[in-house]
Design a protein around this motif. Structure first.
Motif, PDB file in Angstrom:
ATOM      1  N   LEU A   1      -3.724   0.398  11.944  1.00 20.16           N
ATOM      2  CA  LEU A   1      -4.879   1.259  11.690  1.00 20.16           C
ATOM      3  C   LEU A   1      -5.127   1.417  10.194  1.00 20.16           C
ATOM      4  O   LEU A   1      -6.284   1.386   9.739  1.00 20.16           O
ATOM      5  CB  LEU A   1      -4.667   2.624  12.339  1.00 20.16           C
ATOM      6  CG  LEU A   1      -4.760   2.665  13.872  1.00 20.16           C
ATOM      7  CD1 LEU A   1      -4.521   4.083  14.375  1.00 20.16           C
ATOM      8  CD2 LEU A   1      -6.124   2.174  14.354  1.00 20.16           C
ATOM      9  N   ASN A   2      -4.058   1.596   9.430  1.00 18.92           N
ATOM     10  CA  ASN A   2      -4.227   1.710   7.980  1.00 18.92           C
ATOM     11  C   ASN A   2      -4.807   0.437   7.391  1.00 18.92           C
ATOM     12  O   ASN A   2      -5.670   0.472   6.502  1.00 18.92           O
ATOM     13  CB  ASN A   2      -2.884   2.039   7.314  1.00 18.92           C
ATOM     14  CG  ASN A   2      -2.453   3.475   7.549  1.00 18.92           C
ATOM     15  OD1 ASN A   2      -3.290   4.355   7.763  1.00 18.92           O
ATOM     16  ND2 ASN A   2      -1.151   3.723   7.529  1.00 18.92           N
TER      17      ASN A   2
ATOM     18  N   SER B   1      -1.486  10.729  18.491  1.00 17.18           N
ATOM     19  CA  SER B   1      -0.367  11.236  17.694  1.00 17.18           C
ATOM     20  C   SER B   1      -0.517  10.858  16.222  1.00 17.18           C
ATOM     21  O   SER B   1       0.138  11.438  15.353  1.00 17.18           O
ATOM     22  CB  SER B   1       0.962  10.699  18.242  1.00 17.18           C
ATOM     23  OG  SER B   1       1.072   9.313  18.016  1.00 17.18           O
ATOM     24  N   LEU B   2      -1.398   9.877  15.944  1.00 16.85           N
ATOM     25  CA  LEU B   2      -1.706   9.484  14.566  1.00 16.85           C
ATOM     26  C   LEU B   2      -2.985  10.157  14.067  1.00 16.85           C
ATOM     27  O   LEU B   2      -3.579   9.741  13.077  1.00 16.85           O
ATOM     28  CB  LEU B   2      -1.865   7.961  14.486  1.00 16.85           C
ATOM     29  CG  LEU B   2      -0.604   7.143  14.793  1.00 16.85           C
ATOM     30  CD1 LEU B   2      -0.939   5.653  14.859  1.00 16.85           C
ATOM     31  CD2 LEU B   2       0.474   7.401  13.739  1.00 16.85           C
ATOM     32  N   ASP B   3      -3.414  11.205  14.770  1.00 19.42           N
ATOM     33  CA  ASP B   3      -4.585  11.992  14.404  1.00 19.42           C
ATOM     34  C   ASP B   3      -5.889  11.215  14.529  1.00 19.42           C
ATOM     35  O   ASP B   3      -6.824  11.392  13.754  1.00 19.42           O
ATOM     36  CB  ASP B   3      -4.448  12.546  12.985  1.00 19.42           C
ATOM     37  CG  ASP B   3      -5.380  13.729  12.748  1.00 19.42           C
ATOM     38  OD1 ASP B   3      -5.615  14.502  13.706  1.00 19.42           O
ATOM     39  OD2 ASP B   3      -5.885  13.880  11.618  1.00 19.42           O
TER      40      ASP B   3
ATOM     41  N   LEU C   1      -2.307   6.741  19.642  1.00 22.56           N
ATOM     42  CA  LEU C   1      -3.294   6.907  18.582  1.00 22.56           C
ATOM     43  C   LEU C   1      -3.591   8.377  18.305  1.00 22.56           C
ATOM     44  O   LEU C   1      -3.817   8.775  17.158  1.00 22.56           O
ATOM     45  CB  LEU C   1      -4.586   6.173  18.939  1.00 22.56           C
ATOM     46  CG  LEU C   1      -4.472   4.642  19.057  1.00 22.56           C
ATOM     47  CD1 LEU C   1      -5.835   4.026  19.335  1.00 22.56           C
ATOM     48  CD2 LEU C   1      -3.877   4.051  17.793  1.00 22.56           C
TER      49      LEU C   1
ATOM     50  N   LEU D   1       4.550   3.016  17.845  1.00 15.79           N
ATOM     51  CA  LEU D   1       3.843   3.968  16.992  1.00 15.79           C
ATOM     52  C   LEU D   1       3.767   3.489  15.546  1.00 15.79           C
ATOM     53  O   LEU D   1       2.712   3.563  14.904  1.00 15.79           O
ATOM     54  CB  LEU D   1       4.532   5.336  17.057  1.00 15.79           C
ATOM     55  CG  LEU D   1       3.857   6.468  16.267  1.00 15.79           C
ATOM     56  CD1 LEU D   1       2.464   6.732  16.826  1.00 15.79           C
ATOM     57  CD2 LEU D   1       4.712   7.743  16.327  1.00 15.79           C
ATOM     58  N   LEU D   2       4.871   2.984  15.023  1.00 15.71           N
ATOM     59  CA  LEU D   2       4.888   2.511  13.642  1.00 15.71           C
ATOM     60  C   LEU D   2       3.949   1.327  13.455  1.00 15.71           C
ATOM     61  O   LEU D   2       3.213   1.246  12.457  1.00 15.71           O
ATOM     62  CB  LEU D   2       6.312   2.126  13.234  1.00 15.71           C
ATOM     63  CG  LEU D   2       6.494   1.588  11.810  1.00 15.71           C
ATOM     64  CD1 LEU D   2       6.030   2.630  10.796  1.00 15.71           C
ATOM     65  CD2 LEU D   2       7.948   1.198  11.562  1.00 15.71           C
TER      66      LEU D   2
ATOM     67  N   TRP E   1       1.290   0.607  15.264  1.00 17.72           N
ATOM     68  CA  TRP E   1      -0.094   1.082  15.341  1.00 17.72           C
ATOM     69  C   TRP E   1      -0.515   1.741  14.039  1.00 17.72           C
ATOM     70  O   TRP E   1      -1.640   1.556  13.563  1.00 17.72           O
ATOM     71  CB  TRP E   1      -0.256   2.064  16.509  1.00 17.72           C
ATOM     72  CG  TRP E   1      -0.676   1.402  17.785  1.00 17.72           C
ATOM     73  CD1 TRP E   1       0.037   1.280  18.936  1.00 17.72           C
ATOM     74  CD2 TRP E   1      -1.919   0.742  18.025  1.00 17.72           C
ATOM     75  NE1 TRP E   1      -0.668   0.594  19.890  1.00 17.72           N
ATOM     76  CE2 TRP E   1      -1.885   0.249  19.352  1.00 17.72           C
ATOM     77  CE3 TRP E   1      -3.055   0.505  17.257  1.00 17.72           C
ATOM     78  CZ2 TRP E   1      -2.943  -0.444  19.912  1.00 17.72           C
ATOM     79  CZ3 TRP E   1      -4.114  -0.191  17.822  1.00 17.72           C
ATOM     80  CH2 TRP E   1      -4.045  -0.660  19.131  1.00 17.72           C
ATOM     81  N   SER E   2       0.369   2.516  13.444  1.00 16.68           N
ATOM     82  CA  SER E   2       0.059   3.164  12.176  1.00 16.68           C
ATOM     83  C   SER E   2      -0.259   2.127  11.111  1.00 16.68           C
ATOM     84  O   SER E   2      -1.225   2.258  10.350  1.00 16.68           O
ATOM     85  CB  SER E   2       1.240   4.040  11.728  1.00 16.68           C
ATOM     86  OG  SER E   2       0.976   4.628  10.471  1.00 16.68           O
ATOM     87  N   THR E   3       0.529   1.064  11.066  1.00 13.84           N
ATOM     88  CA  THR E   3       0.309   0.006  10.084  1.00 13.84           C
ATOM     89  C   THR E   3      -1.020  -0.707  10.322  1.00 13.84           C
ATOM     90  O   THR E   3      -1.802  -0.947   9.385  1.00 13.84           O
ATOM     91  CB  THR E   3       1.455  -1.018  10.145  1.00 13.84           C
ATOM     92  OG1 THR E   3       2.697  -0.349   9.879  1.00 13.84           O
ATOM     93  CG2 THR E   3       1.243  -2.138   9.129  1.00 13.84           C
TER      94      THR E   3
END
Length: 350
Positions: free
Chosen positions: A142-143, A28-30, A26, A135-136, A138-140
Motif C-alpha cells: 500500500l505504501n 487494521s492499516l487504517d 487493510l 499484514l506487513l 500489505w503495508s509495504t
C-alpha cells in the motif's frame, strides 16, 4: 463502508473469503475498504473514488485477465486518480487446482504470472500483490502504491505545465505563433469535413515601436499583457487568441461569420483600445488596425496571407482602421487624436 478520513480502497473479488480476510487486514492499516463481488459492481462504484485511492482486483475475475476491466478503468480515468493492483497467486497459478465450488471464477492457469508482469510493464496495473500476503506485506504494497501514485501525479503535472509553457507566450499568456497556427490547421480540417465557418482577426498595434522608444521595454511588456487580458475577456470560451509577433495578435473564431467577425473587431476597438492603459507612472492611449479574413475551408497559409494583405490596406488608410478581406470600402474611420482640453494630464496621446 468507505470513510472520508481514511484513504480509500476498492476490492473486487468473487472470493468471499479473500474479501473478508483482505478487508480485515487493510482496516487494521487504517484503510477505508469497500468490497465488491465482481467487475461490474466495481465500475459502478469507482466514480466516487477520491484522488490517491487504491483499486484491488482479484486475478480470478475473468475480465481482469482478458484486459476488459483494466481497459474500462483506464477509459473512465480511474487509473489517473488511483493506483490499480492485482491480487494474484503468482507462479502458483499454474499449479493450483480451482475449487469446483467456484466454477464461475476464471481458472487460475488461464492467467499465468507472466501475464501480470506484462500488464505491469505496459502500465495497465501498478502492482502485483500475493494472494496470501500478510499484514506487513500489505503495508509495504500500500505504501508503494500510494508513493507511486504521488510520483506519477507530480510527473503528469510537470508534463502538463511544460506543455502549456511550450504552447503559450510567456509574456501575455496567449498561444504562441506555432500553437495558434496549429489550431488554425486543426479548425480548417474541421471546416473541410463538417462545414461551418471560421474567421480570423489579425490585430496590429499602431506605432508600437514609438512606445518602445518612449516608455521602454518593461512598460511596453505591461501594455501587451493588458491588451491580451482585455481581448481575452471579450472572446467566447472556444475562441483562441495567439501572439504572432511583437505587436501582432491573431484571433481564431470557429463558427463565426465574416459579419460577426467585423462586429467583434468593432467591439475590440471600443472596449480594448478606446480606454486608456494604466502604467505605474502614466496612462497611455493606444490604437490598432484590424484585418478580417474568412477561411471557407482554404489552407491557413492562404487565409493568413489574405489577412496580412488586408492589414496592409488597413495601415494605408491610417491608425484605428477595421478592414475586411474582399470588401472594397473601409470599415470604420480613423479616430482623431484630439481629446478634450481638460483631459487627464497623465494621459499620454499619440
Amino acid at each position: 463502508m468507505l470513510q472520508s478520513s481514511r484513504f480509500q480502497v476498492l476490492l473486487a473479488s468473487p472470493d468471499e473469503d479473500l474479501r473478508n480476510r483482505t478487508e480485515s487486514l487493510l482496516e487494521s492499516l487504517d484503510a477505508g475498504v469497500k468490497t465488491l463481488p465482481d467487475g461490474e459492481a466495481l465500475l459502478a462504484a469507482v466514480s466516487g473514488l477520491r484522488v490517491g485511492s487504491v483499486v484491488l482486483l482479484d486475478s480470478q475475475i475473468a475480465t481482469v485477465g482478458n484486459g476488459q476491466l483494466l481497459a474500462a478503468l483506464h477509459e473512465t480515468g480511474v487509473a489517473k486518480r488511483s493506483s490499480i493492483a492485482v491480487i494474484s497467486h503468482g507462479h502458483s497459478d499454474k499449479t493450483e487446482i480451482p475449487d469446483p465450488a467456484h466454477a464461475q471464477l476464471a481458472y487460475p492457469e488461464q492467467f499465468p504470472a507472466e501475464l501480470w508482469l506484462q500488464r505491469l510493464r505496459d502500465g495497465m496495473i501498478d502492482d502485483i500483490v500475493p494472494r496470501n500476503a500478510n499484514l506487513l506485506q500489505w503495508s509495504t504494497h500500500l505504501n508503494t502504491l500510494r508513493r507511486g501514485h504521488l510520483l506519477r501525479s507530480e510527473v503528469e503535472h510537470l508534463r502538463e505545465t511544460t506543455l502549456a509553457q511550450a504552447e503559450h507566450d510567456r509574456l501575455t499568456g496567449a498561444l504562441n505563433r506555432e500553437a495558434i497556427l496549429s489550431v488554425l490547421f486543426r479548425e480548417t480540417d474541421r471546416v473541410q469535413r463538417m462545414g461551418g465557418s471560421l474567421c480570423v482577426i489579425l490585430i496590429d498595434i499602431d506605432d508600437f515601436g514609438h512606445w518602445n522608444s518612449q516608455l521602454g521595454i518593461e512598460a511596453c511588456d505591461e501594455l501587451l499583457r493588458q491588451i491580451s487580458s482585455r481581448i481575452g475577456k471579450l472572446l467566447r470560451s472556444y475562441d483562441l487568441l495567439g501572439r504572432l509577433g511583437n505587436d501582432e495578435f491573431l484571433i481564431a473564431l470557429p463558427g463565426c461569420s465574416p459579419v460577426n467577425a467585423v462586429m467583434l473587431a468593432e467591439r475590440l476597438r471600443m472596449d480594448v483600445f478606446a480606454m486608456p492603459f494604466d502604467l505605474p507612472s502614466t496612462r497611455v492611449m493606444l490604437t490598432s488596425c484590424f484585418a478580417i479574413a474568412s477561411s471557407n475551408g482554404r489552407s491557413p497559409v492562404v487565409v493568413l496571407r489574405e489577412a496580412e494583405q488586408t492589414m496592409d490596406d488597413a495601415r494605408l488608410k491610417g491608425p484605428d482602421t477595421i478592414r475586411s478581406a474582399r470588401q472594397s470600402p473601409f470599415l470604420g474611420e480613423t479616430r482623431p487624436g484630439i481629446f478634450p482640453g481638460n483631459r487627464d494630464p497623465n494621459l499620454v496621446l499619440w
